[in-house]
Enzyme design. Structure first.
Site, PDB file in Angstrom:
ATOM      1  N   ARG A   1      46.849  52.662  35.078  1.00  0.00           N
ATOM      2  CA  ARG A   1      46.352  51.489  35.809  1.00  0.00           C
ATOM      3  C   ARG A   1      46.630  51.634  37.310  1.00  0.00           C
ATOM      4  O   ARG A   1      45.734  51.841  38.112  1.00  0.00           O
ATOM      5  CB  ARG A   1      47.003  50.214  35.230  1.00  0.00           C
ATOM      6  CG  ARG A   1      46.360  48.912  35.645  1.00  0.00           C
ATOM      7  CD  ARG A   1      46.713  48.426  37.019  1.00  0.00           C
ATOM      8  NE  ARG A   1      48.161  48.244  37.205  1.00  0.00           N
ATOM      9  CZ  ARG A   1      48.713  47.988  38.382  1.00  0.00           C
ATOM     10  NH1 ARG A   1      47.962  47.886  39.460  1.00  0.00           N
ATOM     11  NH2 ARG A   1      50.026  47.869  38.508  1.00  0.00           N
TER      12      ARG A   1
ATOM     13  N   HIS B   1      57.034  51.651  44.830  1.00  0.00           N
ATOM     14  CA  HIS B   1      56.283  52.776  45.368  1.00  0.00           C
ATOM     15  C   HIS B   1      57.260  53.581  46.212  1.00  0.00           C
ATOM     16  O   HIS B   1      58.306  53.077  46.630  1.00  0.00           O
ATOM     17  CB  HIS B   1      55.070  52.266  46.147  1.00  0.00           C
ATOM     18  CG  HIS B   1      53.993  51.764  45.215  1.00  0.00           C
ATOM     19  ND1 HIS B   1      52.772  52.357  45.097  1.00  0.00           N
ATOM     20  CD2 HIS B   1      54.004  50.734  44.318  1.00  0.00           C
ATOM     21  CE1 HIS B   1      52.063  51.712  44.171  1.00  0.00           C
ATOM     22  NE2 HIS B   1      52.793  50.730  43.694  1.00  0.00           N
TER      23      HIS B   1
ATOM     24  N   CYS C   1      47.366  50.773  46.032  1.00  0.00           N
ATOM     25  CA  CYS C   1      46.465  49.634  45.858  1.00  0.00           C
ATOM     26  C   CYS C   1      45.420  49.686  46.954  1.00  0.00           C
ATOM     27  O   CYS C   1      45.756  49.795  48.137  1.00  0.00           O
ATOM     28  CB  CYS C   1      47.252  48.329  45.932  1.00  0.00           C
ATOM     29  SG  CYS C   1      46.194  46.874  45.899  1.00  0.00           S
TER      30      CYS C   1
ATOM     31  N   ASN D   1      53.282  55.436  43.350  1.00  0.00           N
ATOM     32  CA  ASN D   1      54.410  54.900  42.590  1.00  0.00           C
ATOM     33  C   ASN D   1      55.494  55.956  42.463  1.00  0.00           C
ATOM     34  O   ASN D   1      55.225  57.158  42.510  1.00  0.00           O
ATOM     35  CB  ASN D   1      53.965  54.552  41.165  1.00  0.00           C
ATOM     36  CG  ASN D   1      53.266  53.228  41.094  1.00  0.00           C
ATOM     37  OD1 ASN D   1      53.902  52.187  41.143  1.00  0.00           O
ATOM     38  ND2 ASN D   1      51.951  53.269  40.999  1.00  0.00           N
TER      39      ASN D   1
HETATM   40  N1  COA Z   1      36.201  40.594  35.206  1.00  0.00           N
HETATM   41  C1  COA Z   1      34.931  40.916  35.564  1.00  0.00           C
HETATM   42  N2  COA Z   1      34.251  40.286  36.531  1.00  0.00           N
HETATM   43  C2  COA Z   1      34.873  39.267  37.148  1.00  0.00           C
HETATM   44  C3  COA Z   1      36.171  38.869  36.825  1.00  0.00           C
HETATM   45  C4  COA Z   1      36.849  39.582  35.807  1.00  0.00           C
HETATM   46  N3  COA Z   1      38.089  39.271  35.441  1.00  0.00           N
HETATM   47  N4  COA Z   1      36.513  37.828  37.612  1.00  0.00           N
HETATM   48  C5  COA Z   1      35.464  37.577  38.394  1.00  0.00           C
HETATM   49  N5  COA Z   1      34.465  38.450  38.121  1.00  0.00           N
HETATM   50  C6  COA Z   1      33.155  38.543  38.766  1.00  0.00           C
HETATM   51  C7  COA Z   1      32.400  37.247  38.670  1.00  0.00           C
HETATM   52  O1  COA Z   1      31.659  37.209  37.491  1.00  0.00           O
HETATM   53  C8  COA Z   1      31.526  37.314  39.911  1.00  0.00           C
HETATM   54  O2  COA Z   1      30.456  38.200  39.655  1.00  0.00           O
HETATM   55  P1  COA Z   1      29.026  38.007  40.361  1.00  0.00           P
HETATM   56  O3  COA Z   1      29.272  38.197  41.844  1.00  0.00           O
HETATM   57  O4  COA Z   1      28.222  39.106  39.758  1.00  0.00           O
HETATM   58  O5  COA Z   1      28.614  36.618  40.020  1.00  0.00           O
HETATM   59  C9  COA Z   1      32.424  37.981  40.923  1.00  0.00           C
HETATM   60  O6  COA Z   1      33.358  38.753  40.163  1.00  0.00           O
HETATM   61  C10 COA Z   1      33.180  36.983  41.799  1.00  0.00           C
HETATM   62  O7  COA Z   1      33.875  36.059  40.981  1.00  0.00           O
HETATM   63  P2  COA Z   1      34.941  35.013  41.542  1.00  0.00           P
HETATM   64  O8  COA Z   1      35.467  34.239  40.388  1.00  0.00           O
HETATM   65  O9  COA Z   1      34.327  34.264  42.700  1.00  0.00           O
HETATM   66  O10 COA Z   1      36.096  35.944  42.008  1.00  0.00           O
HETATM   67  P3  COA Z   1      36.529  36.395  43.474  1.00  0.00           P
HETATM   68  O11 COA Z   1      35.412  37.053  44.188  1.00  0.00           O
HETATM   69  O12 COA Z   1      37.242  35.277  44.124  1.00  0.00           O
HETATM   70  O13 COA Z   1      37.588  37.547  43.092  1.00  0.00           O
HETATM   71  C11 COA Z   1      39.252  38.367  41.573  1.00  0.00           C
HETATM   72  C12 COA Z   1      38.794  37.223  42.456  1.00  0.00           C
HETATM   73  C13 COA Z   1      40.676  38.087  41.204  1.00  0.00           C
HETATM   74  C14 COA Z   1      38.374  38.417  40.336  1.00  0.00           C
HETATM   75  C15 COA Z   1      39.115  39.705  42.338  1.00  0.00           C
HETATM   76  O14 COA Z   1      39.633  39.559  43.620  1.00  0.00           O
HETATM   77  C16 COA Z   1      39.801  40.831  41.624  1.00  0.00           C
HETATM   78  O15 COA Z   1      39.350  41.279  40.568  1.00  0.00           O
HETATM   79  N6  COA Z   1      40.901  41.350  42.178  1.00  0.00           N
HETATM   80  C17 COA Z   1      41.685  42.388  41.543  1.00  0.00           C
HETATM   81  C18 COA Z   1      42.472  43.131  42.534  1.00  0.00           C
HETATM   82  C19 COA Z   1      43.316  44.185  41.888  1.00  0.00           C
HETATM   83  O16 COA Z   1      43.172  44.530  40.726  1.00  0.00           O
HETATM   84  N7  COA Z   1      44.215  44.749  42.699  1.00  0.00           N
HETATM   85  C20 COA Z   1      45.070  45.809  42.262  1.00  0.00           C
HETATM   86  C21 COA Z   1      46.179  45.356  41.362  1.00  0.00           C
HETATM   87  S1  COA Z   1      47.570  44.736  42.283  1.00  0.00           S
HETATM   88 ZN    ZN Z   2      52.093  49.278  42.295  1.00  0.00          ZN
END
Ligand code: COA
Ligand code: ZN
Length: 290
Positions: free
Chosen positions: A17, A211, A242, A251
């Site tokens: 991951r 990390h 990240c 890490n």
């Molecule tokens: N899985 C798949 N798609 C997702 C989702 C999920 N868990 N959550 C939201 N989406 C999709 C929505 O369906 C939407 O799609 P569309 O544009 O095609 O309609 C889009 O993402 C935006 O959704 P929204 O609820 O407005 O989310 P956001 O844009 O505010 O993003 C997160 C929030 C949390 C979903 C996003 O920032 C994210 O996935 N971050 C992860 C970061 C990460 O993993 N960092 C590393 C680990 S520390």
């Molecule tokens: Zn980390």
């Protein structure tokens, strides 16, 4: 002294991951599955397999369902996945993870950049996710990212970490992970931050995620061990970082952590030779695909 007296540390393997989310290229699903299976065969008790996050945020892990479907479950290994919101839990549950990870941050700017909401909003977002995951019988970890420093805000106060910790605990998480997402912690600061959180929760529910910059992660982990922490995240081949944390180092390598723990007299139940081979496997694959 009998072997029963050997203190035990749980290694949480995060390379599939945290490692693969940060690679430029997209690693094929079958390679991810092979990595997870090699890690479980090495006896790792917990493996963070993938993330059910937005594929726009992390395209590298867009195949989360396929990876979960492809792995061979080893009894004795807990397979966990990251879940940022209710949508993520809806996707994750049918894939039968043993645990989920909700991830907040100790810094407001990182929270916005990483999960597009404030710290307070993230807690409200996690509330129903944690409740549903607990009702489904899953182990729940709450991670506090950027607990030792933020790429946007710099220093992070131990009290800010403790505040998020207490909110996550109130949601009912089983475990807290305190994460040095960008590898800027020092042993002295690590002790301060972990001591602040240990005022709220027992060491047996605390995990350390570091990390590694200038090999300081091992020193920071020694500081955590001294405080009684017995769960450590590590990544084969030291992969990790990240995309929303510019400058993040990899890490701490599982190979290094296992060697250190063995030297210090801790048991892990993990086959270090097999972990080294898994690390070499993914290094070779990344040379081909990334
Ligand atoms: N899985 C798949 N798609 C997702 C989702 C999920 N868990 N959550 C939201 N989406 C999709 C929505 O369906 C939407 O799609 P569309 O544009 O095609 O309609 C889009 O993402 C935006 O959704 P929204 O609820 O407005 O989310 P956001 O844009 O505010 O993003 C997160 C929030 C949390 C979903 C996003 O920032 C994210 O996935 N971050 C992860 C970061 C990460 O993993 N960092 C590393 C680990 S520390
Ligand atoms: Zn980390």
């Amino acid at each position: 002294m009998s072997s029963d007296a050997t203190p035990h540390v749980t290694i949480v393997e995060v390379s599939p991951r945290d490692g693969l989310q940060n690679e430029k290229g997209v690693v094929p699903t079958d390679v991810k599955v092979a990595l997870v299976d090699r890690l479980s065969a090495a006896g790792l008790p917990v493996i963070e397999v993938t993330s059910f996050v937005s594929p726009k945020a992390i395209p590298q892990l867009a195949d989360a369902e396929a990876v979960m479907a492809g792995i061979t479950r080893r009894p004795g290994t807990r397979y966990t996945v990251l879940v940022p919101n209710a949508r993520g839990l809806d996707r994750a549950l049918p894939t039968r993870p043993d645990g989920i990870v909700v991830f907040g941050a100790a810094s407001e700017t990182f929270s916005q950049k990483n999960i597009n909401c404030s710290i307070a909003e993230s807690i409200e977002r996690f509330r129903p996710v944690v409740a549903r995951a607990k009702a489904a019988g899953l182990h729940v970890r709450g991670t506090i990212s950027c607990a030792l420093g933020c790429p946007y805000e710099g220093d992070v106060a131990p009290s800010a970490v403790a505040n998020v910790a207490s909110e996550l605990l109130a949601l009912g998480v089983d475990e807290l992970s305190v994460a040095d997402t960008i590898g800027v912690g020092t042993p002295a600061q690590t002790s301060k931050v972990f001591e602040a959180v240990l005022g709220l929760v027992g060491a047996e529910r605390l995990n350390a995620h570091f990390h590694d910059t200038y090999h300081r992660a091992l020193l920071n982990l020694e500081a955590c061990l001294a405080l009684g922490v017995r769960s450590i995240d590590a990544s084969a081949a030291g992969l990790g970082g990240c995309p929303f944390a510019p400058g993040a180092t990899g890490n701490v390598a599982s190979e290094d952590v296992l060697a250190m723990l063995s030297t210090l007299g801790y048991g892990t139940g993990v086959d270090a030779t097999a972990v080294r081979a898994a690390g070499q496997f993914i290094r070779d694959e990344l040379a081909r695909f990334a």
